[in-house]
Design an enzyme around this catalytic site. Structure first.
Site, short mmCIF file in Angstrom:
data_model
loop_
_atom_site.label_atom_id
_atom_site.label_comp_id
_atom_site.label_asym_id
_atom_site.label_seq_id
_atom_site.Cartn_x
_atom_site.Cartn_y
_atom_site.Cartn_z
N GLU A 87 0.83 -1.21 0.00
CA GLU A 87 0.00 0.00 0.00
C GLU A 87 0.86 1.26 0.00
O GLU A 87 1.70 1.43 0.89
CB GLU A 87 -0.91 -0.03 1.24
CG GLU A 87 -1.87 1.14 1.30
CD GLU A 87 -2.87 1.04 2.46
OE1 GLU A 87 -3.21 -0.08 2.86
OE2 GLU A 87 -3.28 2.11 2.94
N LYS A 96 -7.18 -0.99 11.57
CA LYS A 96 -6.56 -1.37 10.29
C LYS A 96 -5.36 -0.47 10.03
O LYS A 96 -4.31 -0.90 9.56
CB LYS A 96 -7.60 -1.24 9.16
CG LYS A 96 -7.19 -1.89 7.85
CD LYS A 96 -6.31 -1.01 6.98
CE LYS A 96 -5.96 -1.70 5.67
NZ LYS A 96 -5.08 -0.89 4.83
N ASP A 137 4.60 -14.46 11.40
CA ASP A 137 3.24 -14.89 11.07
C ASP A 137 2.26 -13.76 11.38
O ASP A 137 1.77 -13.62 12.50
CB ASP A 137 2.93 -16.15 11.92
CG ASP A 137 1.57 -16.74 11.60
OD1 ASP A 137 0.77 -16.07 10.93
OD2 ASP A 137 1.32 -17.87 12.03
N HIS A 154 -9.49 26.55 8.56
CA HIS A 154 -8.53 27.62 8.80
C HIS A 154 -8.43 28.53 7.58
O HIS A 154 -8.45 29.76 7.69
CB HIS A 154 -7.17 26.99 9.12
CG HIS A 154 -6.07 27.97 9.29
ND1 HIS A 154 -5.95 28.75 10.41
CD2 HIS A 154 -5.05 28.30 8.47
CE1 HIS A 154 -4.89 29.53 10.28
NE2 HIS A 154 -4.33 29.27 9.12
C1 MEV Z 1 -5.86 2.94 5.20
O1 MEV Z 1 -5.05 1.86 4.86
C2 MEV Z 1 -5.91 3.14 6.70
C3 MEV Z 1 -6.83 4.23 7.19
O2 MEV Z 1 -8.16 4.03 6.71
C4 MEV Z 1 -6.81 4.20 8.70
C5 MEV Z 1 -7.77 5.13 9.38
O3 MEV Z 1 -8.83 5.49 8.80
O4 MEV Z 1 -7.48 5.47 10.55
C6 MEV Z 1 -6.40 5.59 6.68
#
Ligand code: MEV
Length: 428
Positions: free
Chosen positions: A83, A263, A279, A376
């Site tokens: 990613e 995530k 793992d 801002h």
């Molecule tokens: C993307 O891989 C992870 C995010 O969605 C985490 C989040 O929203 O905190 C950007």
């Protein structure tokens, strides 16, 4: 690694980056770094000895996150991930944390659990009593199953009994796996003690296997970020901190958001686990089960704003090893451990935890900052419109023109005012 803050690393080409890595490795230099990093550390022949039905090798990008200081020591953080932005964002976040003194990580104990399931238990109280009375004998049998581990100072440490139903027990034997991840060792302990435990409990032995809910292998990481590290304008930095706290509270209240929040943490953790041949499925399973342990799925890291900055805190199980498993055959995984100067499994778990907290901070800052900057700039555009002479009924429209043009100079603001007045004249 004296200094993980290698300015401009991202602007270098591949060979320049490798030269820096070579230098960072110092005496631990690897002779054929180019062929190691081009091959990914594994060839088809070696792959044959790892899994079945091999037809080739599957590659992923291998990078290094910068700026990490953990418990006062600088570290280069190896990351394997497909990613975009994970490595850059972690490096950026680590730079902010560095300004607050770096990550503080700890791992009090590091035990893997072997589970022995006991079914059709006739008398639960009697079974519990018999196992409690003979705990020393069970632990002796458990130790005999892993003599090498016991010689290295590890091995089975304690036994607990959990009741699942009126005729259903499970015995946990917590094993110190030293520098191994320990899945096989825990399985050996479970296998060896199963018959004895069944006899003591007058029950049928069920499954004998490790548990991946490694809640006796918890990593705790803390970080403090000064407001000016979040944004060069300290006031905007303080707003960012409050927005990050609000994002944390959102995740603390909503499992849908907590899942995405976590995530983002796993982006950092898994990248380190992949780079070091660990793992990641085991850690993923343990992390999410731990997140839901209270009965509600919660974020693994939370953030709070105080007077002197933003404070982050992560707690999660990270069960990893630095010997055995994939490491026996995977050159790149071994290289990653050398690059990060990993000394023990605990050390690696704390590094992965710090990468997780960094990833989380980067994601929350990016998500929060967008709104803050928009707000801002809108404020800024309104005051600029008034400054160049817009009347109260013109301010909103002129500010909108300035924002649309994305030029916040006085000249652009005057041009926006003239354009607005011309447009109004045309329409009358
Ligand atoms: C993307 O891989 C992870 C995010 O969605 C985490 C989040 O929203 O905190 C950007």
């Amino acid at each position: 690694m004296k200094n993980s803050r290698i300015i401009g690393f991202h602007k270098l080409d591949l060979s320049e980056r490798r030269a820096i890595i070579r230098e960072a490795l110092g005496s631990a230099e690897i002779e054929d770094l180019d062929s190691l990093l081009d091959s990914g550390g594994l060839d088809s022949k070696r792959a044959l000895s790892i899994v079945e039905n091999v037809i080739g090798i599957y590659s992923l990008p291998f990078g290094v996150a910068m700026n990490f200081t953990i418990n006062g020591k600088d570290r280069l953080v190896p990351m394997v991930v497909e990613e975009p932005s994970v490595i850059a964002a972690s490096s950026n976040a680590a730079k902010m944390v560095r300004q607050g003194g770096g990550f503080h990580a700890q791992m009090e104990e590091s035990l893997i659990v072997a589970q022995v399931e006991l079914r059709s238990v006739r008398d639960i109280a009697a079974a519990r009593q018999a196992i409690a009375d003979d705990t020393e004998e069970v632990l002796r049998v458990a130790r005999e199953a892993v003599p090498g581990l016991v010689r290295r100072g590890g091995g089975p440490k304690r036994l607990t009994i959990r009741e699942l139903a009126p005729d259903h027990l499970v015995v946990h034997i917590a094993v110190d796996a030293c520098d191994a991840m320990g899945a096989n060792l825990a399985n050996m302990v479970a296998e060896a003690t199963g018959p004895l435990l069944a006899r003591l409990a007058q029950a049928e032995v069920g499954l004998r296997i490790l548990s991946n809910l490694s809640d006796e292998r918890l990593v705790r990481v803390k970080a403090k970020i000064p407001f000016e590290a979040l944004h060069k304008d300290a006031e905007l930095g303080a707003s960012a901190a409050r927005a990050i706290e609000a994002a944390s509270i959102f995740a603390e209240r909503d499992p849908y958001r907590a899942t995405t929040h976590n995530k983002g943490i796993m982006n950092g953790v898994d990248s380190v686990l992949l780079a070091t041949g660990n793992d990641y499925r085991a850690v993923e399973a343990g992390a999410h089960a731990f997140a839901a342990k209270s009965g509600r799925y919660l974020p693994l890291a939370t953030w709070r704003t105080r007077e002197d900055g933003l404070f982050g805190s992560l707690e999660m199980p990270i069960s990893v090893g630095v010997v055995g498993g994939t490491l026996r055959v995977h050159h790149a995984a071994r290289f990653s451990l050398r690059l990060a100067e990993i000394e023990s499994a605990r050390d690696l778990a704390m590094l992965a935890g710090a990468a997780g907290l960094a990833s989380n901070l980067a994601a929350l800052r990016a998500l929060s900052m967008e709104g803050i900057l928009r707000g801002h700039m809108a404020l800024h555009a309104r005051s600029l419109a008034s400054f160049v002479g817009a009347e109260p009924d013109e301010v909103e429209a002129v500010a909108a023109r300035i924002t649309f043009g994305n030029d916040f100079s006085e000249l652009a603001a005057r041009a926006a005012l003239v354009a607005e007045r011309e447009a109004r004249q045309r329409s009358t």
